[in-house]
Design a protein around this motif. Sequence first.
Motif, mmCIF file in Angstrom:
data_model
loop_
_atom_site.group_PDB
_atom_site.id
_atom_site.type_symbol
_atom_site.label_atom_id
_atom_site.label_comp_id
_atom_site.label_asym_id
_atom_site.label_seq_id
_atom_site.Cartn_x
_atom_site.Cartn_y
_atom_site.Cartn_z
ATOM 1 N N ALA A 152 -7.430 2.411 -1.866
ATOM 2 C CA ALA A 152 -8.029 3.702 -2.236
ATOM 3 C C ALA A 152 -7.415 4.852 -1.457
ATOM 4 N N SER B 71 -2.021 3.600 -4.892
ATOM 5 C CA SER B 71 -3.025 3.940 -5.913
ATOM 6 C C SER B 71 -2.981 5.422 -6.264
ATOM 7 N N PRO C 21 -7.356 4.929 -11.210
ATOM 8 C CA PRO C 21 -8.665 4.285 -11.022
ATOM 9 C C PRO C 21 -8.624 2.768 -11.143
ATOM 10 N N TYR D 299 -6.199 0.754 -10.346
ATOM 11 C CA TYR D 299 -5.086 0.170 -9.587
ATOM 12 C C TYR D 299 -5.396 -1.247 -9.109
ATOM 13 N N THR D 300 -6.500 -1.413 -8.399
ATOM 14 C CA THR D 300 -6.744 -2.739 -7.806
ATOM 15 C C THR D 300 -6.984 -3.818 -8.870
ATOM 16 N N ASP E 255 0.830 -1.215 0.000
ATOM 17 C CA ASP E 255 0.000 0.000 0.000
ATOM 18 C C ASP E 255 0.866 1.268 0.000
ATOM 19 N N SER F 93 -5.951 7.165 -4.895
ATOM 20 C CA SER F 93 -7.143 7.016 -5.745
ATOM 21 C C SER F 93 -7.071 7.791 -7.059
ATOM 22 N N SER F 94 -5.879 8.219 -7.441
ATOM 23 C CA SER F 94 -5.767 8.881 -8.743
ATOM 24 C C SER F 94 -5.482 7.873 -9.856
#
Length: 256
Positions: A124, A129, A135, A137-138, A87, A132-133
């Motif tokens: 997120a 990620s 979208p 990623y996951t 993370d 959260s920029s």
Amino acid sequence: MPAPLNPFKAALARGERQIGCWAAFADAYATELLATAGFDWLVIDGEHAPNDLPTITRQLQALHGYDSHAVVRLPMGEAWAIKQVLDAGAQTLLIPLVESAEEAATLVRAMRYPPDGIRGSGAALARASGFSSIPDYTKTANDQMCLLVQVETVAGLDALDDILTVEGVDGVFIGPSDLAADMGYLGAKSDAPVQDAIRDALGRIAASGKPAGCLSMDHDQARQYVDWGAQFIAVGIDVLMLAQTARATAARWRDG
Ligand SMILES: O=C(O)C(=O)C[C@H](O)[C@@H](O)CO
């Protein structure tokens, strides 16, 4: 937008030699300096250097934009710790003391989102990620994860052929010091029986098609490891480089 590509993983897959160095100051300023030297990979060492999650994170930030790829070594392959450094933005992990295919497979799963693994999906809010920029990623991160396992005990060598069959293990690193210790040669990693074991292991890893890795600050020995099959080879440890140069400089002026 997908997860950032892992250039180190891609280079290993292309069969390119990757030259590395240990970053053991546990300090972003020193690690950034090291990134200007030209190494392909740098180990942010959480096993034997005094690193924790914040210092590892700051070093990942410091390496952003440099060509030296961050390889984070954790003290042990615990799923909760793996989740935290992933993370924080690590893509490549080096995990010590892997002794079985089952352990290796568990590590693979710890690095991957379901259904391939068990990584918690809270990125997120995380640096990985881009807060959260990124979208997608996951949905795309699993493919960019790179797992390097350390085999450095007699039990690990016995299980090496099984470990090499585990999909998701991207490379196997032989740890000379720990292997020497486990073989009864503590502090004597250059003794013949240890070197014979390293040679056999590097040869078996290379023959399997997976990248083999090793470490030596002795350049002739590092060259030998490359000749025996090492594709990713660490050739320096920053704290020792500074210590050696500092001691030699002081001695030259004190004794001369
Ligand atoms: O066993 C080894 O050798 C390694 O795992 C690498 C060492 O831990 C490295 O930090 C320096 O000795």
